[in-house]
Design an enzyme around this catalytic site. Structure first.
Site, PDB file in Angstrom:
ATOM      1  CE1 TYR A  89      -3.793   2.340   0.479  1.00 53.60           C
ATOM      2  CE2 TYR A  89      -2.228   3.507   1.799  1.00 53.60           C
ATOM      3  CZ  TYR A  89      -3.427   3.598   1.269  1.00 53.60           C
ATOM      4  OH  TYR A  89      -4.225   4.666   1.134  1.00 53.60           O
ATOM      5  CD1 TRP A 118      -1.602   7.430  -1.092  1.00 52.13           C
ATOM      6  CD2 TRP A 118      -1.543   9.366  -2.514  1.00 52.13           C
ATOM      7  NE1 TRP A 118      -3.052   7.882  -0.812  1.00 52.13           N
ATOM      8  CE2 TRP A 118      -2.795   9.157  -1.788  1.00 52.13           C
ATOM      9  CE3 TRP A 118      -1.369  10.286  -3.242  1.00 52.13           C
ATOM     10  CZ2 TRP A 118      -3.787   9.912  -1.994  1.00 52.13           C
ATOM     11  CZ3 TRP A 118      -2.537  11.235  -3.638  1.00 52.13           C
ATOM     12  CH2 TRP A 118      -3.761  10.992  -2.984  1.00 52.13           C
TER      13      TRP A 118
HETATM   14  N1  MGD Z   1      -2.042   8.309  12.177  1.00 52.75           N
HETATM   15  C1  MGD Z   1      -2.312   8.353  11.130  1.00 52.75           C
HETATM   16  N2  MGD Z   1      -1.896   7.608  10.020  1.00 52.75           N
HETATM   17  C2  MGD Z   1      -2.244   7.698   8.921  1.00 52.75           C
HETATM   18  C3  MGD Z   1      -3.106   8.699   8.373  1.00 52.75           C
HETATM   19  C4  MGD Z   1      -3.586   9.478   9.384  1.00 52.75           C
HETATM   20  O1  MGD Z   1      -4.821  10.180   9.157  1.00 52.75           O
HETATM   21  N3  MGD Z   1      -3.359   9.283  10.835  1.00 52.75           N
HETATM   22  N4  MGD Z   1      -3.398   8.756   7.175  1.00 52.75           N
HETATM   23  C5  MGD Z   1      -3.658   7.423   6.289  1.00 52.75           C
HETATM   24  C6  MGD Z   1      -3.582   7.743   4.961  1.00 52.75           C
HETATM   25  S1  MGD Z   1      -5.143   8.352   4.428  1.00 52.75           S
HETATM   26  C7  MGD Z   1      -2.546   7.251   4.088  1.00 52.75           C
HETATM   27  S2  MGD Z   1      -3.234   7.441   2.336  1.00 52.75           S
HETATM   28  C8  MGD Z   1      -1.413   6.698   4.211  1.00 52.75           C
HETATM   29  C9  MGD Z   1      -0.356   7.198   3.226  1.00 52.75           C
HETATM   30  O2  MGD Z   1       0.754   6.366   3.650  1.00 52.75           O
HETATM   31  P1  MGD Z   1       1.811   6.132   2.290  1.00 52.75           P
HETATM   32  O3  MGD Z   1       1.140   6.033   1.091  1.00 52.75           O
HETATM   33  O4  MGD Z   1       2.524   4.895   2.615  1.00 52.75           O
HETATM   34  O5  MGD Z   1       2.628   7.503   2.572  1.00 52.75           O
HETATM   35  P2  MGD Z   1       3.926   8.053   1.541  1.00 52.75           P
HETATM   36  O6  MGD Z   1       4.711   9.068   2.560  1.00 52.75           O
HETATM   37  O7  MGD Z   1       3.110   8.791   0.464  1.00 52.75           O
HETATM   38  O8  MGD Z   1       4.639   6.885   1.152  1.00 52.75           O
HETATM   39  C10 MGD Z   1       4.940   6.723  -0.417  1.00 52.75           C
HETATM   40  C11 MGD Z   1       6.260   6.073  -0.406  1.00 52.75           C
HETATM   41  O9  MGD Z   1       6.711   5.971  -1.670  1.00 52.75           O
HETATM   42  C12 MGD Z   1       7.845   6.316  -2.160  1.00 52.75           C
HETATM   43  N5  MGD Z   1       8.022   6.492  -3.491  1.00 52.75           N
HETATM   44  C13 MGD Z   1       7.858   7.726  -4.404  1.00 52.75           C
HETATM   45  N6  MGD Z   1       7.943   7.484  -5.491  1.00 52.75           N
HETATM   46  C14 MGD Z   1       8.346   6.356  -5.686  1.00 52.75           C
HETATM   47  C15 MGD Z   1       8.781   5.225  -6.711  1.00 52.75           C
HETATM   48  O10 MGD Z   1       8.751   5.795  -7.915  1.00 52.75           O
HETATM   49  N7  MGD Z   1       9.115   4.187  -6.403  1.00 52.75           N
HETATM   50  C16 MGD Z   1       9.161   3.478  -5.290  1.00 52.75           C
HETATM   51  N8  MGD Z   1       9.571   2.354  -5.042  1.00 52.75           N
HETATM   52  N9  MGD Z   1       8.868   4.391  -4.335  1.00 52.75           N
HETATM   53  C17 MGD Z   1       8.135   5.519  -4.581  1.00 52.75           C
HETATM   54  C18 MGD Z   1       8.228   7.475  -1.296  1.00 52.75           C
HETATM   55  O11 MGD Z   1       9.513   7.730  -0.926  1.00 52.75           O
HETATM   56  C19 MGD Z   1       7.458   7.151  -0.076  1.00 52.75           C
HETATM   57  O12 MGD Z   1       8.224   6.652   1.153  1.00 52.75           O
HETATM   58  O13 MGD Z   1      -1.135   7.046   5.643  1.00 52.75           O
HETATM   59  C20 MGD Z   1      -2.090   6.695   6.401  1.00 52.75           C
HETATM   60  N10 MGD Z   1      -1.621   6.896   7.979  1.00 52.75           N
HETATM   61  N1  MGD Z   2      -1.332  18.335   2.042  1.00 52.52           N
HETATM   62  C1  MGD Z   2      -1.746  17.184   2.193  1.00 52.52           C
HETATM   63  N2  MGD Z   2      -3.127  16.770   1.542  1.00 52.52           N
HETATM   64  C2  MGD Z   2      -3.720  15.479   1.685  1.00 52.52           C
HETATM   65  C3  MGD Z   2      -2.740  14.505   2.144  1.00 52.52           C
HETATM   66  C4  MGD Z   2      -1.464  14.768   2.762  1.00 52.52           C
HETATM   67  O1  MGD Z   2      -0.519  13.799   3.293  1.00 52.52           O
HETATM   68  N3  MGD Z   2      -0.748  16.082   2.568  1.00 52.52           N
HETATM   69  N4  MGD Z   2      -3.150  13.222   2.058  1.00 52.52           N
HETATM   70  C5  MGD Z   2      -4.311  12.839   1.256  1.00 52.52           C
HETATM   71  C6  MGD Z   2      -5.058  11.746   1.633  1.00 52.52           C
HETATM   72  S1  MGD Z   2      -4.115  10.133   1.082  1.00 52.52           S
HETATM   73  C7  MGD Z   2      -6.231  11.658   2.033  1.00 52.52           C
HETATM   74  S2  MGD Z   2      -6.927  10.009   2.308  1.00 52.52           S
HETATM   75  C8  MGD Z   2      -7.046  12.845   2.451  1.00 52.52           C
HETATM   76  C9  MGD Z   2      -7.526  12.630   3.925  1.00 52.52           C
HETATM   77  O2  MGD Z   2      -8.519  13.580   4.120  1.00 52.52           O
HETATM   78  P1  MGD Z   2      -8.984  13.648   5.514  1.00 52.52           P
HETATM   79  O3  MGD Z   2      -8.865  12.338   6.318  1.00 52.52           O
HETATM   80  O4  MGD Z   2     -10.349  14.148   5.808  1.00 52.52           O
HETATM   81  O5  MGD Z   2      -7.935  14.763   6.287  1.00 52.52           O
HETATM   82  P2  MGD Z   2      -7.223  14.804   7.608  1.00 52.52           P
HETATM   83  O6  MGD Z   2      -6.465  16.142   7.508  1.00 52.52           O
HETATM   84  O7  MGD Z   2      -6.653  13.740   8.248  1.00 52.52           O
HETATM   85  O8  MGD Z   2      -8.481  15.184   8.471  1.00 52.52           O
HETATM   86  C10 MGD Z   2      -9.193  16.516   8.272  1.00 52.52           C
HETATM   87  C11 MGD Z   2      -9.588  16.943   9.538  1.00 52.52           C
HETATM   88  O9  MGD Z   2     -10.517  16.298  10.257  1.00 52.52           O
HETATM   89  C12 MGD Z   2     -10.748  16.647  11.667  1.00 52.52           C
HETATM   90  N5  MGD Z   2     -11.137  15.617  12.662  1.00 52.52           N
HETATM   91  C13 MGD Z   2     -10.417  14.661  12.982  1.00 52.52           C
HETATM   92  N6  MGD Z   2     -11.002  13.956  13.840  1.00 52.52           N
HETATM   93  C14 MGD Z   2     -12.208  14.387  13.803  1.00 52.52           C
HETATM   94  C15 MGD Z   2     -13.595  14.250  14.535  1.00 52.52           C
HETATM   95  O10 MGD Z   2     -13.909  13.136  15.170  1.00 52.52           O
HETATM   96  N7  MGD Z   2     -14.672  15.048  14.210  1.00 52.52           N
HETATM   97  C16 MGD Z   2     -14.678  15.855  13.411  1.00 52.52           C
HETATM   98  N8  MGD Z   2     -15.731  16.620  13.181  1.00 52.52           N
HETATM   99  N9  MGD Z   2     -13.444  16.343  12.972  1.00 52.52           N
HETATM  100  C17 MGD Z   2     -12.284  15.620  13.057  1.00 52.52           C
HETATM  101  C18 MGD Z   2      -9.397  17.294  12.020  1.00 52.52           C
HETATM  102  O11 MGD Z   2      -9.105  18.392  12.699  1.00 52.52           O
HETATM  103  C19 MGD Z   2      -8.479  17.096  10.701  1.00 52.52           C
HETATM  104  O12 MGD Z   2      -7.804  18.382  10.289  1.00 52.52           O
HETATM  105  O13 MGD Z   2      -5.945  13.981   2.537  1.00 52.52           O
HETATM  106  C20 MGD Z   2      -5.459  14.160   1.242  1.00 52.52           C
HETATM  107  N10 MGD Z   2      -4.762  15.320   1.292  1.00 52.52           N
HETATM  108 MO    MO Z   3      -5.446   8.549   2.012  1.00 49.24          MO
END
Ligand code: MGD
Ligand code: MGD
Ligand code: MO
Length: 789
Positions: free
Chosen positions: A114, A116
């Protein structure tokens, strides 16, 4: 194709998940210019400027010494690595893959991988690794759903039928700015989030759309613990209810609607099923507790009169309910997603322009847009013949409990017995919860392989680490189904060290395993780009649109893609004629009560939306609620060493925000290094004090690279500020088993000890170089490779 670099003074068009841009490299410095047509480019682009030759880049194949020596020692983040020439590393890996496959079968290889990765459609690491494992071994253990939408991806199909129709093909930003009177934004719609869209985004429209709406009179409510979860331009009213109590507020609103006869009975009768059963719960007929505004007030902390007033406001004009991903990245995360839909159904506006329910609007730049009328290039992944899978966030459970049963969406499944974990394009030691538990889990498999661009914690914890090129070092095509531009992502700079494209690595492995032709289909990278482009070009031509040949597209650097009309999609069609356009649910209607879910008999996800308080609540020992959300200055952990991400840190450490009252009562002042801890772990961060964080809330975004103190025992202190040392590793419920990383409870104190240095971005230095004798299973792969080198 790099000759195109010489046109336009060396500027090359390129694209990323956070925007399209042009870049120019002079061998030392990288200049970056956002796409001229982007009304609000993302500052995250700046992270590229010093990334290409950063010390954190991986330059050569590396193998863990203790793995090579078969010492059986536990993996650590500080273990020694041996640098190997590519041919030897590939021989070794091919032999190891063959050994595991022959001995245990494809169901012993976890290839979920998994993450991005990067934006291009061809060098998409997930597509490449999945394709490779399918071709080489007939499949692998996969993961389903996402960390983003773990709960909603399972609950929404039961309730409304289509995740896509609810999130991505629903209300558009244009409709919001023209039609919507009231937006109830649960979890907000922060611009930092909509900056990002997987595959790329050439036009950031959210800020201007919200500004236009606000200027017309739309009232935005930011229901969220952080005030900046809606931009200034929305002129929002901030309602910082207690974290995790959204379902109680929604029920209080629903009850108030019924009390004042403001709910749309006709809509409920015609388009929904099960409202009567839900209303019994709402009125407390069976549990003796009506879910009235006073009840909701006691739970949420919002005044009862305000809840009643908000219900009246919502019933008055065109109202849109949005629920962000974050609300469901928590225990019982299915409930707010479902209840948001029920609240919108009671308001009766689902399917109307700018009204109803748009799950996750603004959580990413994919939402609120028109979808392209032509397909975008997509790398075929082949067929996975292995049945075993896990819901993506159950990775530690799987590794720690092979063979054990678990429940998921009405089924009882078993965790497979994984011997080899293969990751490309993701960072589990960033994204997964309870990192100390994950470390134990990652010590179970015999072998861990990681392709990475940089020395992330996941790379440091692997046995075989292969250096991947980063996006700027190769040609690709950038595209997303919701973006009106196809971007020629031209190579900007040569690869660092000996880094190779994931495609090249897998092609070389496929050659050793005798399946090169099946994997490459005889095409090199350039030929693949042309091949993938052709699908889009042919569709453009068939529609009578500008459809240049590949070379012409490449020369121009970008190509406009037509959009489908903004016709409201499935929900509008359903509203217009619910018999002709049934929803893909069992009843064809909106399921306010789901007999399917009820039949699973899950106490943690009953047959209609229910208020279920999370089991970890603040206590005197851990009195703060941690929000571990998406970072504003980077995408997840990517390029955390980059200039923009670094510019937001204090003395190199991630910043944690505290409310002034919480800081004061702990004697913390701005800039202090603090220790944030609970029973699972602890990390350091630098304090910022802000009333934009609600009282009782502590905000530490994700993505600071995990940086454990060496010899820190079972639960080493992360000195840099990774919140996943604190989060809980449990599923949302037995229904979806989604990620619950967004919230947990912690305590925070001023850090008294000597402040350790940040080592997260230091490369793993090789200990020694030596020859490894290939095993007989390798065939003549090494020889072939050496001849080519
Ligand atoms: N506590 C907490 N944890 C969370 C979340 C949260 O809200 N709270 N959010 C979650 C969510 S929504 C998501 S989507 C995940 C994201 O989790 P990930 O998608 O695992 O996070 P990234 O840092 O985008 O990791 C992508 C990796 O791919 C590598 N990469 C980039 N380009 C390439 C390439 O061309 N080839 C290879 N082999 N590698 C490459 C980058 O260096 C990076 O290390 O995290 C989750 N974790
Ligand atoms: N700059 C930037 N943008 C991103 C990403 C990133 O890594 N960096 N990741 C992308 C990805 S993979 C995803 S999945 C999306 C995620 O999209 P989301 O999951 O919606 O994004 P978050 O910033 O984790 O959370 C949004 C807000 O929800 C609020 N929140 C948390 N818990 C609660 C709750 O219980 N109730 C309410 N009402 N609010 C709450 C927090 O204040 C938080 O700032 O974002 C995407 N956009
Ligand atoms: Mo995500």
């Amino acid at each position: 194709m790099t000759e195109t670099n010489d046109m336009n003074d060396g500027w090359s068009t390129h694209s990323s998940h956070w925007g399209a841009f042009s870049a120019r490299w002079d061998g030392r410095a990288l200049e970056v210019e956002p796409d001229a047509g982007d009304p609000a480019p993302s500052p995250i682009l700046e992270n590229f400027t010093d990334a290409l030759r950063h010390k954190a880049r991986i330059e050569r194949p590396m193998v863990r010494q203790s793995w090579l020596d078969k010492t059986g020692a536990e993996r650590t983040f500080d273990g020694a690595f041996v640098e190997l020439p590519w041919d030897e590393a590939l021989d070794l890996l091919a032999a190891e893959l063959s050994r595991v496959h022959a001995g245990y079968g494809a169901a012993a290889i976890f290839g979920g991988s998994y993450g991005w990765a990067s934006a291009g459609r061809f060098h998409h690491a997930q597509s490449q690794i999945h394709r490779f494992l399918n071709v080489a071994f007939g499949g692998y253990v996969r993961s389903v759903n996402s960390y983003s939408a773990g709960a909603s991806a399972v609950i929404l199909p039961h309730v409304l039928g289509s995740f896509e129709a609810l999130s991505r093909r629903n209300v558009t930003w244009e409709q919001v700015s023209e039609h919507t009177d009231t937006v109830l934004a649960f979890g907000g719609m922060a611009l930092k989030n909509s900056m990002v869209a997987s595959g790329g985004i050439s036009r950031h429209v959210e800020r201007d759309a919200m500004q236009k709406a606000a200027q017309r009179g739309t009232r935005f409510y930011c229901i969220s613990p952080l005030r900046d979860d809606l931009p200034e331009q929305a002129s929002a009213t901030w309602l910082p209810i207690r974290v995790g109590t959204d379902v109680a507020l929604m029920l209080g609103l629903a009850h108030s609607l019924v009390a004042e006869n403001l709910h749309d009975r006709d809509f409920l009768a015609r388009y929904c099923t099960g409202y009567e059963i839900f209303e019994r719960y709402l009125q407390g007929l069976d549990d003796g507790q009506p879910k009235h505004a006073g009840w909701a007030s006691g739970i949420t902390g919002m005044a009862a009169a305000e809840i009643v007033a908000l219900a009246r406001q919502a019933a008055r004009g065109r109202t849109l309910v949005t629920v962000s991903h974050s609300l469901q990245r928590a225990q019982y995360g299915e409930q707010p997603v479902w209840m948001g839909a029920v609240l919108a159904a009671m308001l009766g506006q689902i399917g109307l322009p700018g009204g109803g329910y748009n799950y996750a609007l603004g959580a990413l730049g994919h939402t609120g847009r028109q979808v392209n009328a032509v397909p975008i290039p997509t790398m075929p992944q082949g067929r996975n013949g292995v049945e075993e899978f896990i819901p993506v966030a159950r990775i530690s459970d799987m590794l720690l409990h092979p063979g054990q049963p678990f429940e998921y969406n009405g089924r009882t499944l078993r965790y497979p017995d994984i011997k080899l974990v293969y990751w490309a394009g993701g960072n589990p030691f960033h994204h997964h919860q309870d990192i100390n538990r994950l470390r134990r889990a990652f010590n179970v498999p015999q072998t861990i392989v990681v392709h990475e661009t940089a020395w992330t914690a996941s790379a440091r914890f692997a046995d075989i680490v292969l250096p991947a090129t980063m996006t700027l070092e190769r040609d690709d095509i950038g595209a997303a189904a919701t973006d009106p531009r196809l971007i020629a992502m031209r190579k900007v700079a040569p690869p660092v060290g000996e880094a190779r494209d994931d495609f090249e690595i897998f092609a070389a492995l496929a050659r050793r395993l005798g399946v090169e032709q099946a994997y490459t289909e005889g095409r090199d990278s350039r030929q693949w780009l042309e091949h993938l482009y052709e699908t889009t070009r042919a569709a453009l031509e068939a529609k009578g649109w500008d459809a240049p040949a590949f070379d012409e597209f490449w020369r121009r650097g970008e190509l406009a893609l037509p959009s489908e009309p903004d016709d409201g999609g499935l929900l509008r069609a359903f509203r217009d004629d619910p018999d002709a356009h049934k929803l893909p649910t069992p009843s064809g209607l909106i399921e306010i009560f789901s007999s399917t879910i009820a039949s699973f008999d899950y106490a943690d996800c009953p047959g209609h939306p229910t208020w279920l308080p999370a089991t970890d609540q603040p206590t005197p020992r851990h009195s703060l609620t941690l929000i571990a959300n998406q970072p504003a200055t980077r995408l997840h952990s990517q390029l955390d060493f980059g200039r923009y991400s670094q510019s937001s840190k204090i003395a190199g450490r991630e910043v944690v925000r505290l409310n002034p009252a919480d800081a004061q009562s702990r004697g913390i002042v701005a800039g202090d290094i603090v220790r944030i801890f609970n029973d699972r772990g602890a990390c350091l961060a630098a304090a910022a004090i802000s009333d934009a964080a609600a009282a009782g809330v502590i905000h530490l975004p994700t993505g600071a690279w995990y940086d454990p103190l060496p010899d820190g025992g079972d639960r080493p202190l992360c000195v840099h500020g990774n919140p996943n040392v604190l989060t809980r590793d449990i599923g949302t419920s037995r229904l979806a088993q989604g990620c619950t990383g967004q919230v947990t409870v912690v305590e925070c104190e001023k850090y008294a000890g000597p402040i350790p240095p940040i080592r997260a971005f230091d490369p793993s230095a090789p200990v020694k170089r030596r020859r490894v004798t290939p095993s007989p299973a390798d065939g003549d792969g090494a020889a072939t490779e050496r001849r080519q080198a």
